[in-house]
Design an enzyme around this catalytic site. Structure first.
Site, PDB file in Angstrom:
ATOM      1  N   ASP A 166       0.867  -1.183   0.000  1.00  0.00           N
ATOM      2  CA  ASP A 166       0.000   0.000   0.000  1.00  0.00           C
ATOM      3  C   ASP A 166       0.901   1.229   0.000  1.00  0.00           C
ATOM      4  OD1 ASP A 166      -1.737  -2.128   0.645  1.00  0.00           O
ATOM      5  OD2 ASP A 166      -3.076  -0.794   1.763  1.00  0.00           O
ATOM      6  N   LYS A 234      -6.930   3.408  -3.502  1.00  0.00           N
ATOM      7  CA  LYS A 234      -7.336   3.434  -2.093  1.00  0.00           C
ATOM      8  C   LYS A 234      -7.579   4.874  -1.662  1.00  0.00           C
ATOM      9  CE  LYS A 234      -5.392   2.155   2.458  1.00  0.00           C
ATOM     10  NZ  LYS A 234      -4.263   1.461   3.128  1.00  0.00           N
ATOM     11  N   LYS A 270     -10.306   0.339  -2.562  1.00  0.00           N
ATOM     12  CA  LYS A 270     -10.237   0.127  -1.111  1.00  0.00           C
ATOM     13  C   LYS A 270     -10.540   1.430  -0.376  1.00  0.00           C
ATOM     14  CE  LYS A 270      -7.048  -1.127   2.643  1.00  0.00           C
ATOM     15  NZ  LYS A 270      -5.692  -1.629   2.992  1.00  0.00           N
TER      16      LYS A 270
END
Length: 334
Positions: A166, A234, A270
């Site tokens: 991430d 995300k 996400k």
């Protein structure tokens, strides 16, 4: 478990996994700027009205039970604190595999997300399970570091066994209009995700929507990250005041829908931060279903970055099965 290898994102992609059909728009800073600023402007009133409408949907008991289990299976169970210890990570890993020790029918979560120095601990604790290990990298959460430092951060996490990375974008560069710099940084991190055997960790690109300030910026950032080869986009780090919201996540869902229509490449989404209740999670699942359909209703394509959400999902699941509300004392503390 997600395939740890670099599965083809779509036919016609280049060697780095980027959609070849869109190569022209990333050949120069000027071309990329023209493309991103040529995207349709966001109708803020319409977006927020649609998000409110989707958030008002109610689901019945059978569907709710399915939604609860689906949401549990989509969670990235996370600990990202300066006080993290190997013991805390091992405890979180145990909860990831068996969220409710008294009920083995509860599905496992999708991943455990930790800092790079804790990846080896999580990997060892989760060996033999189907739970992935994710790691934040690239000087999370601010992203204020030189590119070589960010790439070393990523490489260390991948070498320790991370299945997913991430990364955070350089919001300062994006907000200054240095789009090609952000694009090249994402592509460099993607290359750092490749292991010596040719397999690669999946890359999630974090925008920090609360700092991007406008819906138009979120749409541009979504396309920029996808053009650079993101496997997931995300919303946020969970470390600022404004994190995931239903409107900004809906906008990202629409972006991945339009990107697949344009390129044939599917990208995951996400939302992270601020999603704490089963009711909240259901709203997001409804938005995914109504905007993208069943193709995205799996942990491979949609995740929740919301550890506190898991306990509420477990309490609601217990209530559906027993008819009684157990309360927080009946679930394990993260």
């Amino acid at each position: 478990m997600l395939n740890p290898g670099p599965t083809p994102r779509a036919h016609g992609n280049d060697a780095a996994g980027r959609p070849a059909a869109m190569a022209e728009v990333t050949r120069s800073d000027a071309a990329l700027r023209r493309f991103l600023h040529g995207l349709p402007g966001v109708d803020a009133v319409g977006l927020e009205a649609r998000a409110a409408m989707l958030g008002s949907r109610s689901i019945k008991t059978t569907s709710k039970a399915y939604a609860i289990d689906l949401a549990i299976s989509m969670i990235d169970l996370t600990t990202l604190e300066g006080a993290d210890t190997p013991g805390k990570v091992r405890a979180l890993a145990a909860k990831a595999v068996h969220p409710d020790p008294t009920d083995r029918t509860v599905p496992r979560v999708a991943a455990v997300c930790v800092y790079p120095d804790m990846v080896h601990v999580a990997k060892e604790a989760l060996a033999g399970t189907a739970v992935n290990v994710a790691s934040v990298a690239t000087a999370f959460p601010a992203g204020r570091a030189a590119l070589p430092v960010k790439l070393a951060d990523t490489a260390d996490a991948v070498a320790a066994g991370a299945d997913e990375i991430d990364m955070v974008i350089d919001r300062g560069a994006f907000l200054s209009g240095r789009y090609l710099q952000v694009f090249e940084e994402i592509t460099a991190v993607r290359e750092a995700c490749v292991r010596p055997d040719g397999t690669a960790a999946h890359l999630k690109v974090i925008f920090e929507n609360g700092e991007l300030a406008t819906y138009d910026n979120i749409r541009r950032c979504s396309w920029l990250a996808m053009l650079a080869g993101a496997d997931f986009i995300k919303t946020s780090t969970g470390k600022v005041a404004v994190n995931a919201t239903l409107p900004n996540t809906l906008l990202m869902l629409e972006a991945v829908r339009d990107f697949r229509a344009a390129t044939g490449t599917q990208v995951g989404v996400k939302p992270a931060g601020g999603i704490r209740t089963t009711k909240d999670a259901v709203k997001y699942l409804v938005a995914v279903n109504e905007t993208l359909g069943e193709d995205w209703l799996t942990p491979e394509w949609f995740r929740f970055g919301a550890s506190s959400l898991l306990n509420d999902l477990l309490m609601q699941r217990q209530k559906l099965s027993s008819g009684r509300y157990s309360g927080p004392d009946y679930v394990t503390v993260d």
